[in-house]
Design an enzyme around this catalytic site. Structure first.
Site, short mmCIF file in Angstrom:
data_model
loop_
_atom_site.label_atom_id
_atom_site.label_comp_id
_atom_site.label_asym_id
_atom_site.label_seq_id
_atom_site.Cartn_x
_atom_site.Cartn_y
_atom_site.Cartn_z
N ARG A 216 0.79 -1.23 0.00
CA ARG A 216 0.00 0.00 0.00
C ARG A 216 0.83 1.28 0.00
O ARG A 216 0.57 2.20 -0.77
CB ARG A 216 -0.90 0.07 1.24
CG ARG A 216 -2.22 -0.60 1.13
CD ARG A 216 -2.60 -1.20 2.46
NE ARG A 216 -1.63 -2.23 2.76
CZ ARG A 216 -1.75 -3.48 2.33
NH1 ARG A 216 -2.79 -3.83 1.66
NH2 ARG A 216 -0.81 -4.38 2.57
N THR A 217 1.79 1.35 0.89
CA THR A 217 2.50 2.62 1.05
C THR A 217 3.28 2.94 -0.22
O THR A 217 3.21 4.04 -0.76
CB THR A 217 3.44 2.55 2.27
OG1 THR A 217 2.69 2.05 3.39
CG2 THR A 217 4.00 3.91 2.62
N LYS B 67 26.13 -3.62 -1.36
CA LYS B 67 27.61 -3.60 -1.41
C LYS B 67 28.19 -2.95 -0.16
O LYS B 67 29.39 -2.71 -0.08
CB LYS B 67 28.06 -2.81 -2.64
CG LYS B 67 27.56 -3.35 -3.96
CD LYS B 67 28.04 -2.44 -5.09
CE LYS B 67 27.08 -2.46 -6.24
NZ LYS B 67 27.32 -1.34 -7.17
N HIS C 49 5.03 5.69 11.51
CA HIS C 49 4.53 5.55 10.14
C HIS C 49 3.54 6.71 9.91
O HIS C 49 2.33 6.50 9.87
CB HIS C 49 3.86 4.19 9.98
CG HIS C 49 3.56 3.79 8.56
ND1 HIS C 49 3.59 4.66 7.50
CD2 HIS C 49 3.21 2.58 8.04
CE1 HIS C 49 3.27 4.01 6.39
NE2 HIS C 49 3.04 2.75 6.70
N ARG D 118 11.14 3.83 3.25
CA ARG D 118 10.84 2.85 4.31
C ARG D 118 12.12 2.09 4.63
O ARG D 118 12.85 1.70 3.73
CB ARG D 118 9.76 1.88 3.86
CG ARG D 118 9.58 0.72 4.83
CD ARG D 118 8.37 -0.10 4.53
NE ARG D 118 7.14 0.64 4.83
CZ ARG D 118 5.93 0.11 4.77
NH1 ARG D 118 5.78 -1.16 4.43
NH2 ARG D 118 4.86 0.83 5.05
#
Ligand code: CP
Length: 306
Positions: free
Chosen positions: A51-52, A80, A130, A101
């Site tokens: 969703r986000t 890396k 959030h 995120r």
């Protein structure tokens, strides 16, 4: 330079400006289809999302902007050994705004400290915050209830690791007369650090959903956050502690709303989906419009003092 790392980074008046702009976009999306023309959003997802990420990317495209990024840190130079700050300082050379995120608490705040031109939107940092889910949740509450004041909100499930809950409570605590009922097993209680932000008279704690559901204006269900558990055995023991079903819904008020940030696992039985009080899929829909408003706001393209 403004960022959105946690809900209190914006005032309640600024939240209201975002809600009004999202309303306007929803009413007439074509009027906004070019406002971000020439702008580029970095979509940096170091942790899984449906969703986000997709609502942010849809929001930017629907505003006429474009998106670059990754949905899996393994395909970035993080694999890396590049540091988060080096990654973000590089991306700032290319992009106008970033939604990020990350599994580590504080990652978005850290990234924001290195920025000189690119607003950072925290799309979830570990079990911490959030804020755009909170904007989505408040947009939903505002749509169905018309106000935030004097609501009793039951917050149920994984209150320990649930970042959507930590942000929601912090944001809703700013409105008058809001009461919280924290419903969880003992192992997943609301962390003390968040309880300390509340007036003790404004919350109660229980593990009895059947009792608590009777007095709620809103029931905010949440998933037990498997990815944050050290012990799989502990997760399996707790994951089905609460299951909202028709029987429990029958005990609730006729105008109670059921919200859930989604994804759901077992905590809401699918038989509840048809109940008009269950608004979690509409909630996901509002997420795109409020993110459109947020992108415009942070890019200085509207919303301010509308
Ligand atoms: N609500 C939420 O954050 O969902 P995703 O994890 O799918 O983005």
């Amino acid at each position: 330079l403004r960022h959105l790392i946690q809900p209190l980074d914006f005032t309640t008046e600024e939240f209201e400006q975002l809600f009004r702009l999202a309303d306007q976009i929803l009413e007439n999306p074509s009027a906004y289809s070019d406002v971000c023309k020439g702008k580029l959003m970095a979509s940096l997802f170091f942790e899984p999302s449906t969703r986000t990420r997709l609502s942010f990317e849809s929001a930017m495209y629907r505003l006429g902007g474009q998106v670059v990024g990754f949905a899996d840190a393994k395909v970035s130079s993080t694999a890396k050994g590049e540091s988060l700050s080096d990654t973000l300082r590089t991306v700032e050379n290319y992009c106008d705004i970033a939604a990020m995120r990350h599994p580590k608490e504080g990652a978005a705040l850290l990234a924001s400290k290195y920025m000189t031109t690119m607003p950072i939107i925290n799309a979830g940092d570990g079990g911490h915050q959030h804020p755009t889910q909170t904007l989505t949740d408040l947009t939903t509450i505002r749509h169905y209830k018309g106000h935030f004041d004097h609501l009793t909100i039951g917050v149920c499930g994984d209150l320990k690791f649930g970042r959507t809950i930590h942000s929601l409570v912090r944001a809703m605590n700013r409105y008058d007369g809001v009461k919280f009922v924290f419903i969880s097993p003992d192992e997943l209680k609301m962390p003390q650090v968040f309880l300390d932000e509340l007036d003790p008279q404004d919350y109660t704690e229980t593990s009895n959903l059947k009792e608590a559901i009777k007095d709620l204006d809103i029931l905010y269900m949440s998933r037990v956050q498997r990815e944050r558990f050290v012990s799989e055995e502990e997760y399996l023991r707790l994951k089905d502690f609460f299951i909202l079903d028709k029987e429990k819904m029958a005990l609730a008020r006729k105008d109670m709303l059921v919200l859930h940030p989604l994804p759901r696992v077992n905590e809401i039985h699918p038989e509840v989906d048809a109940d008009p009080r269950a608004v979690y899929f509409q909630q996901a829909r509002f997420g795109m419009y409020i993110r459109m408003a947020l992108i415009m706001f942070l890019l200085g393209l509207g919303g301010q003092n509308d």
